[in-house]
Design an enzyme around this catalytic site. Structure first.
Site, PDB file in Angstrom:
ATOM      1  N   GLY A  56       2.851   8.433   7.562  1.00  0.00           N
ATOM      2  CA  GLY A  56       3.997   7.599   7.906  1.00  0.00           C
ATOM      3  C   GLY A  56       5.059   7.758   6.834  1.00  0.00           C
ATOM      4  O   GLY A  56       4.744   8.114   5.690  1.00  0.00           O
ATOM      5  N   GLN A  61      12.288   5.888   1.798  1.00  0.00           N
ATOM      6  CA  GLN A  61      11.536   6.898   1.044  1.00  0.00           C
ATOM      7  C   GLN A  61      12.250   8.245   0.987  1.00  0.00           C
ATOM      8  O   GLN A  61      11.827   9.132   0.252  1.00  0.00           O
ATOM      9  CB  GLN A  61      10.130   7.081   1.644  1.00  0.00           C
ATOM     10  CG  GLN A  61       9.286   5.816   1.481  1.00  0.00           C
ATOM     11  CD  GLN A  61       7.885   6.027   2.012  1.00  0.00           C
ATOM     12  OE1 GLN A  61       7.659   5.933   3.208  1.00  0.00           O
ATOM     13  NE2 GLN A  61       6.944   6.329   1.138  1.00  0.00           N
ATOM     14  N   CYS A 107       0.529   5.487  -1.028  1.00  0.00           N
ATOM     15  CA  CYS A 107       1.943   5.551  -0.648  1.00  0.00           C
ATOM     16  C   CYS A 107       2.545   6.829  -1.218  1.00  0.00           C
ATOM     17  O   CYS A 107       2.345   7.126  -2.402  1.00  0.00           O
ATOM     18  CB  CYS A 107       2.682   4.332  -1.200  1.00  0.00           C
ATOM     19  SG  CYS A 107       4.439   4.304  -0.781  1.00  0.00           S
ATOM     20  N   LEU A 108       3.276   7.575  -0.385  1.00  0.00           N
ATOM     21  CA  LEU A 108       3.889   8.821  -0.866  1.00  0.00           C
ATOM     22  C   LEU A 108       4.882   8.560  -1.996  1.00  0.00           C
ATOM     23  O   LEU A 108       5.189   9.463  -2.762  1.00  0.00           O
ATOM     24  CB  LEU A 108       4.608   9.542   0.287  1.00  0.00           C
ATOM     25  CG  LEU A 108       3.726  10.033   1.435  1.00  0.00           C
ATOM     26  CD1 LEU A 108       4.591  10.667   2.522  1.00  0.00           C
ATOM     27  CD2 LEU A 108       2.666  11.000   0.951  1.00  0.00           C
ATOM     28  N   HIS A 149       2.411  -1.125   6.692  1.00  0.00           N
ATOM     29  CA  HIS A 149       2.892  -0.536   5.432  1.00  0.00           C
ATOM     30  C   HIS A 149       4.355  -0.077   5.572  1.00  0.00           C
ATOM     31  O   HIS A 149       5.191  -0.373   4.715  1.00  0.00           O
ATOM     32  CB  HIS A 149       1.971   0.638   5.074  1.00  0.00           C
ATOM     33  CG  HIS A 149       2.324   1.396   3.838  1.00  0.00           C
ATOM     34  ND1 HIS A 149       1.514   1.430   2.723  1.00  0.00           N
ATOM     35  CD2 HIS A 149       3.399   2.172   3.540  1.00  0.00           C
ATOM     36  CE1 HIS A 149       2.092   2.191   1.798  1.00  0.00           C
ATOM     37  NE2 HIS A 149       3.234   2.651   2.264  1.00  0.00           N
ATOM     38  N   GLU A 150       4.654   0.629   6.660  1.00  0.00           N
ATOM     39  CA  GLU A 150       6.007   1.173   6.832  1.00  0.00           C
ATOM     40  C   GLU A 150       7.027   0.072   7.103  1.00  0.00           C
ATOM     41  O   GLU A 150       8.149   0.115   6.594  1.00  0.00           O
ATOM     42  CB  GLU A 150       6.044   2.225   7.953  1.00  0.00           C
ATOM     43  CG  GLU A 150       5.106   3.416   7.786  1.00  0.00           C
ATOM     44  CD  GLU A 150       5.198   4.102   6.433  1.00  0.00           C
ATOM     45  OE1 GLU A 150       6.258   4.050   5.789  1.00  0.00           O
ATOM     46  OE2 GLU A 150       4.181   4.699   6.020  1.00  0.00           O
ATOM     47  N   HIS A 153       8.087  -1.511   3.968  1.00  0.00           N
ATOM     48  CA  HIS A 153       9.082  -0.731   3.214  1.00  0.00           C
ATOM     49  C   HIS A 153      10.498  -1.119   3.615  1.00  0.00           C
ATOM     50  O   HIS A 153      11.415  -1.053   2.800  1.00  0.00           O
ATOM     51  CB  HIS A 153       8.916   0.767   3.494  1.00  0.00           C
ATOM     52  CG  HIS A 153       7.939   1.468   2.592  1.00  0.00           C
ATOM     53  ND1 HIS A 153       7.985   1.376   1.222  1.00  0.00           N
ATOM     54  CD2 HIS A 153       6.913   2.312   2.861  1.00  0.00           C
ATOM     55  CE1 HIS A 153       7.021   2.122   0.693  1.00  0.00           C
ATOM     56  NE2 HIS A 153       6.344   2.697   1.671  1.00  0.00           N
TER      57      HIS A 153
HETATM   58 ZN    ZN Z   1       4.680   3.836   1.393  1.00  0.00          ZN
END
Ligand code: ZN
Length: 197
Positions: A56, A61, A107-108, A149-150, A153
């Site tokens: 995701g 991000q 998380c990226l 999670h997304e 953000h």
């Molecule tokens: Zn993340």
């Protein structure tokens, strides 16, 4: 709807922002224009997520303060699902339907670090797609975690904010230990292969 690969083929890999950069911790603007500019952003996001091997990715991000995320993620039947959600809202189960799952999360934007985090094991996510048409995802398994999670953000919340002090300390320690593997412009420059010492 295009496949993730079809999106990514039209996109350009962008740098993934990291926690502590302001765009990750503030509100986002609703998406109101569903034209070429949005579609190019989505293509770039799919290219970036594919290169970074994520499930995701939210617009902040890639340093864009717009309310949208993409996903390419398995559900609890190991079915790989994908799509785009603009202006998402998540509804979580209440009462007897609410079961928490404590799988590890990462998380990226804090790469190389994972900690268990309890979240409801299913979620409904509603919004609109890349053309402004309504979408509704009934998410289970990893996808339920992903949409929560997304969507977090998009209001400036990162999953580290939801961890206990102890787990957050461990998460930050893991991130520091993995830092040498992730160049500042990752995933434009590839991840290193040197093992952590
Ligand atoms: Zn993340």
């Amino acid at each position: 709807m295009p496949t993730p690969r079809q999106w990514a083929a039209k996109g350009k890999v962008r740098r993934v922002t990291r926690w502590n950069e302001p765009v990750m911790h503030g509100p986002t603007r609703p998406v109101t224009e569903f034209g070429d500019e949005l579609h190019q952003l989505i293509a770039d996001m799919f290219a970036t997520m594919e290169r970074a091997e994520g499930v995701g990715l939210a617009a902040p991000q890639v340093a864009v303060d717009l309310s949208l995320f993409i996903y390419h993620c398995p559900d609890d039947h190991d079915r790989l699902r994908h799509g785009v959600v603009c202006n998402p809202a998540v509804t979580l189960p209440e009462g007897n339907d609410r079961r928490l799952d404590s799988t590890e999360e990462g998380c990226l934007s804090w790469p190389g670090a994972y900690q268990p985090l309890a979240r409801p094991d299913r979620a409904i996510c509603e919004g609109v797609d890349e053309n402004g048409e309504p979408v509704r995802i009934e998410a289970t398994g990893l996808l339920a975690r992903c949409v929560q999670h997304e969507t977090d953000h998009l209001s400036g919340t990162v999953f580290g904010d939801r961890l206990s002090t102890r787990s957050r300390r461990l998460l930050d320690q893991q991130k520091r230990q993995a830092a040498h593997l992730y160049p500042d412009d990752w995933p434009i420059s590839p991840k290193g292969t040197r093992s952590a010492m």
